[in-house]
Design a protein around this motif. Structure first.
Motif, short mmCIF file in Angstrom:
data_model
loop_
_atom_site.label_atom_id
_atom_site.label_comp_id
_atom_site.label_asym_id
_atom_site.label_seq_id
_atom_site.Cartn_x
_atom_site.Cartn_y
_atom_site.Cartn_z
N PRO A 37 -9.09 2.01 -1.94
CA PRO A 37 -7.98 2.89 -2.17
C PRO A 37 -7.30 2.96 -3.46
O PRO A 37 -7.04 4.26 -3.97
N TYR A 38 -7.02 1.98 -4.05
CA TYR A 38 -6.65 2.04 -5.07
C TYR A 38 -7.48 2.57 -6.45
O TYR A 38 -7.26 3.32 -7.21
N GLN A 39 -8.60 2.09 -6.19
CA GLN A 39 -9.79 2.70 -7.29
C GLN A 39 -9.80 4.20 -7.20
O GLN A 39 -9.86 4.91 -8.30
N ASP A 40 -9.92 4.66 -5.79
CA ASP A 40 -9.89 6.15 -5.61
C ASP A 40 -8.83 6.87 -6.48
O ASP A 40 -9.02 7.95 -6.95
N ARG A 41 -7.57 6.22 -6.36
CA ARG A 41 -6.34 6.99 -6.95
C ARG A 41 -6.37 6.83 -8.31
O ARG A 41 -5.99 7.77 -9.14
N VAL A 42 -6.92 5.71 -8.84
CA VAL A 42 -6.74 5.51 -10.22
C VAL A 42 -7.84 6.49 -10.89
O VAL A 42 -7.78 7.12 -12.06
N LEU A 43 -9.08 6.65 -10.41
CA LEU A 43 -10.11 7.63 -10.58
C LEU A 43 -9.60 9.20 -10.82
O LEU A 43 -9.65 10.04 -11.57
N GLU A 44 -8.92 9.30 -9.56
CA GLU A 44 -8.37 10.76 -9.31
C GLU A 44 -7.42 11.09 -10.44
O GLU A 44 -7.27 12.29 -10.90
N SER A 45 -6.40 10.26 -10.76
CA SER A 45 -5.46 10.43 -11.67
C SER A 45 -5.92 10.75 -13.11
O SER A 45 -5.55 11.53 -13.95
N ALA A 46 -7.00 9.61 -13.32
CA ALA A 46 -7.51 10.15 -14.70
C ALA A 46 -8.39 11.22 -14.97
O ALA A 46 -8.53 11.89 -15.89
N GLU A 77 0.90 -1.12 0.11
CA GLU A 77 -0.19 0.25 0.07
C GLU A 77 0.99 1.47 -0.04
O GLU A 77 0.54 2.47 -0.72
N ARG A 78 1.90 1.29 0.88
CA ARG A 78 2.81 2.47 0.82
C ARG A 78 3.38 2.81 -0.59
O ARG A 78 3.64 3.85 -0.66
N CYS A 79 4.03 1.33 -1.04
CA CYS A 79 4.72 1.84 -2.19
C CYS A 79 3.88 2.22 -3.51
O CYS A 79 4.21 3.13 -4.28
N LEU A 80 2.73 1.43 -3.53
CA LEU A 80 1.86 1.96 -4.56
C LEU A 80 1.20 3.38 -4.29
O LEU A 80 0.77 3.99 -5.23
N SER A 81 1.11 3.75 -3.05
CA SER A 81 0.82 5.22 -2.95
C SER A 81 1.93 6.13 -3.41
O SER A 81 1.50 7.08 -3.95
N LEU A 82 2.97 5.82 -3.15
CA LEU A 82 4.18 6.53 -3.81
C LEU A 82 4.05 6.61 -5.55
O LEU A 82 4.09 7.76 -5.95
N LEU A 83 3.81 5.44 -5.96
CA LEU A 83 3.55 5.53 -7.23
C LEU A 83 2.22 6.30 -7.95
O LEU A 83 2.33 7.04 -8.80
N SER A 100 2.65 -12.00 -5.91
CA SER A 100 1.23 -12.64 -5.45
C SER A 100 0.23 -11.88 -5.38
O SER A 100 -1.01 -12.35 -5.27
N THR A 101 0.24 -10.56 -5.36
CA THR A 101 -0.89 -9.78 -4.89
C THR A 101 -1.99 -9.70 -5.98
O THR A 101 -1.67 -9.64 -7.12
N ASN A 102 -3.16 -9.63 -5.54
CA ASN A 102 -4.27 -9.44 -6.84
C ASN A 102 -4.85 -8.05 -6.61
O ASN A 102 -5.81 -7.90 -7.11
N LEU A 103 -4.14 -7.13 -5.85
CA LEU A 103 -4.36 -6.02 -5.96
C LEU A 103 -6.01 -5.53 -5.30
O LEU A 103 -6.61 -4.57 -5.54
N ASN A 104 -6.42 -6.43 -4.50
CA ASN A 104 -8.00 -6.16 -4.12
C ASN A 104 -7.90 -6.22 -2.44
O ASN A 104 -6.97 -6.22 -1.87
N SER A 105 -9.10 -6.01 -1.89
CA SER A 105 -9.35 -5.94 -0.58
C SER A 105 -8.47 -7.12 0.17
O SER A 105 -8.00 -6.82 1.48
N ARG A 106 -8.59 -8.16 -0.36
CA ARG A 106 -8.21 -9.36 0.29
C ARG A 106 -6.85 -9.36 0.42
O ARG A 106 -6.19 -9.85 1.39
#
Length: 528
Positions: free
Chosen positions: A354-363, A311-317, A460-466
């Motif tokens: 949180p990833y959805q929110d950032r995708v939408l924000e950047s677009a 989460e921290r690293c993808l937030s940086l991205l 291994s991550t599926n980038l989902n809540s799980r």
């Protein structure tokens, strides 16, 4: 080329401008990524390696044959981390047995998920299938089984097998032999070797990276069960030994958090201090190893243990591509032919909120375009499952529709701009191939729509809540300034995300779904 912990000199080389970059992009891609890479270097272990030692495998059988070949040539160590090993994988198990018999100095370490690998039916029990190896080589084979502490107390008693996996699993996929390693999202059973598409990155001649990975698994083993054969007088085929008499298996969170945090810190501390003024770092022509042109950052994510590095690293991205991070240097809005493009995929598309929110924000801000690929319902691994799990493909389709509704409401649905799949906004497609299922996951960053990827996330991550909150994951961010490796990453995207896909859109929102499936999604969405 042997990998080693990154030094300031190597970081400077990897982040410096170079003529090949300028010829390809007009401006150097590594220059734009310097703030991001500098932040990653400050927070994560970092490794430098040569791009020529990075091979992108593309097919399940290619992955399987490479793994078997690595095992057959093993001299010192085999270490495997995976969810489970299929009980019918006699060729794989026999290859491990032959390697151990042939080389008396060879050791085998396995880290698996406890619940998935100890299902009560012997026909589904990985633990039972591994007993012959344990009995034949008790001093050289170690099998550890991690159990998520999320399920505890009364619930741990009443939730039946198979369902108990819903509260979290050991999900890291690492396949190491001597100094080679394959990082993947694939497990070890026949479908992953034949007709289940995933990603596979083979890193050759990496002794220090493999030392890190082996140490990571050793750290995990201190709060995992150890599988042992039962005594002759026992009616059970095996026993599970808990190594820590002072800590109950259901209450490992604090101890595991401390162990993993200290483990990561110990590798970060071996790095040299952060290099100041990365953008101005000069190439040191006296560098004895100029071929090391690629950086690798491992990330542990285990929300249940309080470790949230992904989460921290993808937030940086996301900060970098949206222009909201300090030092990003990006303007308010970029023309579509000059702004970054990110490809994202997951076999279980339930993108973490949180990833959805950032995708939408950047677009919305016109900072980056997104091309997203999910598994079609027909390519979902749960298709045809019995009982409640048979509703899972429809459940993921509901989550896709929810995401696309947000895209439409934000006004950032994909708009084509010419040929070659170029456009702007957010594109959503589904992968489907007759007789196949889809399990690939990852992110690829391109400086522009016409350039090759220079940064990718895999593991291994599926980038989902799980993945964020329940499972325990190990994934990697890899940056390369090598045009050759960038080209191979571009080919991977073309093969994986451009073929066998169909763009979807507003029809998702109007699609009718069963009320019972909607109720199921409401009840278990965090587990999907």
């Amino acid at each position: 080329m042997a990998v080693r912990l990154i030094s300031s000199r190597l970081l400077s080389r990897a982040l410096s401008a170079n003529a090949a970059c300028r010829r390809t992009y007009g401006t150097c891609a590594s220059h734009a990524l310097q703030p991001l890479l500098g932040s990653l270097h400050a927070s994560q272990p970092a490794f430098a390696l040569s791009s020529k030692d990075v091979r992108i495998l593309s097919k399940p059988d290619e992955f399987y044959q490479k793994l078997l070949n690595m095992i057959r040539h093993a001299k010192r160590r085999i270490f495997i981390s995976t969810l489970y090993i299929g009980v019918a994988e006699t060729e794989l198990l026999q290859t491990l047995q032959t390697a151990l018999a042939t080389n008396p100095s060879l050791t085998l370490t396995l880290v698996l998920d406890h619940n998935r690998s100890t299902r009560p039916e012997l026909s589904s029990s990985t633990a039972h299938a591994l007993l012959p190896l344990l009995e034949a080589y008790p001093d050289r084979v170690r099998v550890h089984m991690y159990r998520s502490p999320k399920l505890k107390g009364l619930m741990a008693r009443i939730v039946p097998p198979r369902f108990n996996e819903g509260w979290g699993t050991w999900h890291a996929k690492i396949y190491g032999v001597d100094d080679d390693v394959i990082i993947s999202g694939a497990n070890l059973n026949s479908s992953y070797f034949t007709d289940r598409q995933d990603r596979y990155v083979h890193l050759a001649s990496q002794p220090t990276l493999n030392a890190y990975l082996e140490s990571f698994l050793r750290t995990i083993s201190t709060f995992s069960y150890r599988l042992l054969p039962s005594q002759p007088t026992s009616s059970q085929p095996y026993t599970l030994h808990w190594p820590d008499a002072d800590t109950h298996p259901h209450h490992i969170e604090d101890k595991a958090h401390t162990a993993l945090t200290e483990f990561q810190s110990s590798f970060i501390s071996q790095n040299t201090p952060q290099v100041p003024h990365l953008a101005e770092a000069a190439v040191d022509e006296s560098d004895p190893d100029p071929s090391q042109d690629t950086l690798l950052f491992p990330m542990i994510q285990s929300g249940v243990l309080g470790i949230r590095e992904e989460e921290r690293c993808l937030s940086l991205l996301f900060d970098h591509v949206s222009g909201s991070g300090s030092g990003s240097g990006l303007g308010e809005s970029l023309e579509s032919d000059t702004r970054p493009v990110i490809d994202l995929t997951s076999g279980y598309f339930a993108l973490y909120k949180p990833y959805q929110d950032r995708v939408l924000e950047s677009a919305k801000r016109g900072k980056v375009d997104w091309r997203i690929v999910a598994a079609s319902p027909q390519a979902n691994g749960f298709l045809g499952s019995k009982g409640v799990s048979g509703r899972i493909p429809e459940g993921y389709r509901i989550l896709e529709a929810r995401f696309w509704k947000r895209v439409m409401e934000a006004g950032v649905a994909w708009k084509d701009e010419g040929d070659n799949n170029n456009g702007k906004g957010i594109q959503l497609s589904e992968w489907g191939r007759e007789g196949w299922t889809y399990h690939a996951k990852g992110i690829w960053h391109r400086p522009t729509a016409t350039s090759h990827p220079d940064l990718t996330l895999f593991g291994s991550t599926n980038l989902n809540s799980r993945a964020a909150n329940l499972d325990s994951e190990l994934s990697f961010l890899m940056y390369t300034r090598s045009p050759a490796l960038q080209g191979r990453l571009g080919k991977e995207v073309d093969e994986l995300l451009r073929k066998d896909v169909r763009q979807v859109g507003s029809e998702l929102v109007s699609e009718k779904t069963r009320w019972s499936t909607r109720a199921l999604v409401w009840a278990v969405e965090s587990m999907l």
